[in-house]
Scaffold this motif. Structure first.
Motif, mmCIF file in Angstrom:
data_model
loop_
_atom_site.group_PDB
_atom_site.id
_atom_site.type_symbol
_atom_site.label_atom_id
_atom_site.label_comp_id
_atom_site.label_asym_id
_atom_site.label_seq_id
_atom_site.Cartn_x
_atom_site.Cartn_y
_atom_site.Cartn_z
ATOM 1 N N GLY A 1 0.824 -1.200 0.000
ATOM 2 C CA GLY A 1 0.000 0.000 0.000
ATOM 3 C C GLY A 1 0.857 1.249 0.000
ATOM 4 O O GLY A 1 1.975 1.270 -0.523
ATOM 5 N N VAL A 2 0.355 2.308 0.613
ATOM 6 C CA VAL A 2 1.050 3.596 0.650
ATOM 7 C C VAL A 2 2.004 3.627 1.841
ATOM 8 O O VAL A 2 1.579 3.400 2.981
ATOM 9 C CB VAL A 2 0.037 4.758 0.767
ATOM 10 N N PRO A 3 3.299 3.882 1.624
ATOM 11 C CA PRO A 3 4.236 3.967 2.756
ATOM 12 C C PRO A 3 3.792 5.004 3.786
ATOM 13 O O PRO A 3 3.414 6.119 3.434
ATOM 14 C CB PRO A 3 5.555 4.369 2.087
ATOM 15 N N GLN A 4 3.840 4.619 5.065
ATOM 16 C CA GLN A 4 3.426 5.490 6.155
ATOM 17 C C GLN A 4 4.574 5.652 7.151
ATOM 18 O O GLN A 4 5.620 5.015 7.014
ATOM 19 C CB GLN A 4 2.197 4.899 6.878
ATOM 20 N N SER A 5 4.356 6.456 8.178
ATOM 21 C CA SER A 5 5.390 6.633 9.193
ATOM 22 C C SER A 5 5.708 5.320 9.899
ATOM 23 O O SER A 5 6.848 5.079 10.302
ATOM 24 C CB SER A 5 4.938 7.677 10.230
ATOM 25 N N SER A 6 4.701 4.449 10.058
ATOM 26 C CA SER A 6 4.938 3.149 10.695
ATOM 27 C C SER A 6 5.896 2.303 9.870
ATOM 28 O O SER A 6 6.619 1.461 10.398
ATOM 29 C CB SER A 6 3.617 2.401 10.901
ATOM 30 N N SER A 7 5.918 2.520 8.541
ATOM 31 C CA SER A 7 6.868 1.803 7.687
ATOM 32 C C SER A 7 8.296 2.195 8.053
ATOM 33 O O SER A 7 9.209 1.368 8.023
ATOM 34 C CB SER A 7 6.600 2.127 6.219
ATOM 35 N N CYS A 8 8.497 3.459 8.402
ATOM 36 C CA CYS A 8 9.826 3.930 8.821
ATOM 37 C C CYS A 8 10.236 3.284 10.142
ATOM 38 O O CYS A 8 11.395 2.918 10.332
ATOM 39 C CB CYS A 8 9.839 5.448 8.957
ATOM 40 N N GLN A 9 9.289 3.120 11.056
ATOM 41 C CA GLN A 9 9.579 2.467 12.328
ATOM 42 C C GLN A 9 10.012 1.026 12.097
ATOM 43 O O GLN A 9 10.957 0.533 12.711
ATOM 44 C CB GLN A 9 8.349 2.520 13.232
ATOM 45 N N SER A 10 9.304 0.345 11.182
ATOM 46 C CA SER A 10 9.667 -1.024 10.838
ATOM 47 C C SER A 10 11.066 -1.079 10.256
ATOM 48 O O SER A 10 11.852 -1.984 10.564
ATOM 49 C CB SER A 10 8.655 -1.586 9.838
ATOM 50 N N ALA A 11 11.396 -0.100 9.411
ATOM 51 C CA ALA A 11 12.720 -0.055 8.799
ATOM 52 C C ALA A 11 13.812 0.110 9.852
ATOM 53 O O ALA A 11 14.896 -0.486 9.751
ATOM 54 C CB ALA A 11 12.773 1.081 7.786
ATOM 55 N N GLU A 12 13.555 0.919 10.878
ATOM 56 C CA GLU A 12 14.537 1.121 11.941
ATOM 57 C C GLU A 12 14.815 -0.190 12.681
ATOM 58 O O GLU A 12 15.948 -0.461 13.094
ATOM 59 C CB GLU A 12 14.048 2.197 12.917
ATOM 60 N N ILE A 13 13.762 -1.007 12.851
ATOM 61 C CA ILE A 13 13.944 -2.312 13.495
ATOM 62 C C ILE A 13 14.869 -3.185 12.651
ATOM 63 O O ILE A 13 15.759 -3.867 13.160
ATOM 64 C CB ILE A 13 12.583 -3.008 13.715
ATOM 65 N N HIS B 1 3.846 13.728 -2.863
ATOM 66 C CA HIS B 1 4.165 13.945 -1.451
ATOM 67 C C HIS B 1 5.336 13.062 -1.020
ATOM 68 O O HIS B 1 6.257 13.533 -0.317
ATOM 69 C CB HIS B 1 2.934 13.642 -0.595
ATOM 70 N N LEU B 2 5.334 11.802 -1.450
ATOM 71 C CA LEU B 2 6.423 10.899 -1.088
ATOM 72 C C LEU B 2 7.740 11.350 -1.721
ATOM 73 O O LEU B 2 8.803 11.256 -1.089
ATOM 74 C CB LEU B 2 6.082 9.468 -1.527
ATOM 75 N N GLU B 3 7.675 11.848 -2.953
ATOM 76 C CA GLU B 3 8.880 12.368 -3.590
ATOM 77 C C GLU B 3 9.397 13.607 -2.851
ATOM 78 O O GLU B 3 10.608 13.793 -2.686
ATOM 79 C CB GLU B 3 8.595 12.715 -5.059
ATOM 80 N N TRP B 4 8.488 14.430 -2.403
ATOM 81 C CA TRP B 4 8.876 15.627 -1.640
ATOM 82 C C TRP B 4 9.565 15.229 -0.338
ATOM 83 O O TRP B 4 10.575 15.824 0.059
ATOM 84 C CB TRP B 4 7.640 16.481 -1.363
ATOM 85 N N LEU B 5 9.031 14.194 0.327
ATOM 86 C CA LEU B 5 9.660 13.708 1.552
ATOM 87 C C LEU B 5 11.059 13.181 1.267
ATOM 88 O O LEU B 5 11.991 13.390 2.048
ATOM 89 C CB LEU B 5 8.795 12.610 2.190
ATOM 90 N N ASN B 6 11.222 12.489 0.141
ATOM 91 C CA ASN B 6 12.545 11.981 -0.243
ATOM 92 C C ASN B 6 13.554 13.113 -0.354
ATOM 93 O O ASN B 6 14.722 12.976 0.024
ATOM 94 C CB ASN B 6 12.467 11.244 -1.582
ATOM 95 N N ASP B 7 13.097 14.242 -0.885
ATOM 96 C CA ASP B 7 14.001 15.362 -1.143
ATOM 97 C C ASP B 7 14.268 16.223 0.089
ATOM 98 O O ASP B 7 15.278 16.930 0.142
ATOM 99 C CB ASP B 7 13.425 16.255 -2.247
#
Length: 390
Positions: free
Chosen positions: A323-335, A363-369
């Motif tokens: 689905g759409v990457p969310q902030s929880s996806s970032c938490q999972s990545a940190e693990i 929006h996701l591209e903007w976050l990347n940058d």
């Protein structure tokens, strides 16, 4: 495995404890995770077996007689910030100790065992914490049933999409519908006699196949459609009978009897983990195949993510995201980062961008940058160009 996900059992030694642990094991098998991925620790063994720097989740089983056990261990885990789920049977206040009075609890029922197991997996970031369901139906034939399902699943804390209830005024209807479908975990499809006669229903069904989204299919009495059963890669049909409906009335105002409605919700909960695992596996396979094409050495880890060690000593972790990457996806990545023990590492959340709305992609591209340099998103249509880089 050196890195374990720890389930700590506290409180009374009741039969419900083993039922829940058995269901957790089933869901772990559904996710195709390695044997020994989760370690169950009894309160009496916590001093010798518990590891403080590894993920942990505790289940506190209440006592109908108020004979509360393991209070010191429970208090210490609360101080450490460990999540504890109290499980009661009839009355929370009398069956759960006061030190857990501020914790969200769940009442044990046979119908809730799947949900309890999935709450544990969500806490370990093995499942999305949002439980997204999309209802596909033909308004002229099943509006009341669709609304009934919507209300019942919302009450069970699902995030349910129903076209008449879920699209805000002024939003582009069809774009939002496809976006919400691509971001869901399971589709509940009301397979009525005229379902495929509707252009949009056929489109929704084809879209589910393209996205490989699991379908819980409710097939109306005396009605079967071979095309649906054969076309979807992950379809779980439930054949309805007149007895499943209130007063055996089957029209656009028909409603399901409550025991059967509960059965449908249980099936949705069960299908959810299997479908997410299948979509994750497909994403991993596609990414890895493209990597092999360009001689990139990408390794699939047992915990369902990928790693790449670059010649310059840097490391990349690729985390498949449904689905759409969310902030929880970032938490999972940190693990995942902590699991591998990397210091010089960057993380890419890989995802399928098909039918995700342009405003979200931008929006996701903007976050990347503009945000954290070590965690970025990588959409499916860019896999090839990314992996071509030397």
């Amino acid at each position: 495995m050196k890195y374990k996900y720890q389930i700590i059992t506290l409180g009374s030694d009741v039969k419900q404890k083993q039922e829940i642990l058995n269901q957790i094991n089933i869901e772990i098998e559904n996710l195709d995770l390695p044997e020994g991925f989760v370690k169950v620790i009894q309160a009496s063994s916590i001093e010798t077996e518990y590891i403080g720097n590894q993920p942990a989740f505790a289940l506190y089983f209440g006592d109908v007689n108020g004979d509360f056990k393991d209070l010191n261990v429970t208090q210490n885990l609360l101080k450490d910030g460990t999540m504890i789920l109290p499980i009661f049977y009839d009355e929370f206040n009398s069956e759960i100790p006061s030190i857990l009075s501020n914790q969200n609890a769940i009442q044990y029922k046979k119908s809730e065992v799947n949900r309890i197991a999935n709450i544990v997996l969500e806490a370990f970031e093995l499942l999305r914490s949002t439980r997204k369901v999309f209802i596909s139906y033909r308004r002229a034939e099943s509006t009341s049933t669709a609304i009934q399902l919507y209300e019942a699943m919302e009450a069970k804390n699902f995030d349910v999409f129903l076209d008449t209830h879920s699209i805000q005024k002024g939003e582009p209807f069809q774009d939002e519908l496809w976006h919400r479908m691509t971001d869901c975990d399971v589709i509940v499809l009301l397979n009525t006699p005229g379902f495929l006669e509707s252009h949009w229903c056929k489109e929704e069904f084809a879209e589910a196949g393209a996205k490989q989204i699991g379908i819980v299919q409710l097939v109306w009495p005396n009605h079967k459609i071979k095309e649906i059963e054969s076309s979807s890669q992950i379809s779980y049909p439930i054949q309805l009978t007149e007895d499943n409906f209130v007063d055996k009335v089957i029209d656009h105002k028909a409603k399901l009897i409550l025991p059967f409605l509960e059965k449908v919700i249980q099936e949705v909960e069960s299908v959810r983990a299997r479908n997410l695992a299948a979509r994750q596996d497909n994403l991993i396979t596609e990414f890895r195949n493209i990597a092999m094409k360009y001689n990139r050495i990408v390794t699939v880890q047992p915990e369902k993510f990928l790693t790449e060690d670059l010649p310059n000593g840097e490391h990349i972790i690729y985390v498949p995201t449904i689905g759409v990457p969310q902030s929880s996806s970032c938490q999972s990545a940190e693990i995942k980062k902590e699991l591998m023990g990397y210091k010089d590492v960057s993380i890419r959340l890989i995802y399928d961008d098909l039918r995700i709305r342009d405003k979200w992609l931008k929006h996701l591209e903007w976050l990347n940058d503009n945000f954290k340099k070590d965690i970025k998103t990588l959409k499916k249509q860019d896999f090839e160009s990314w992996l071509q880089k030397v």
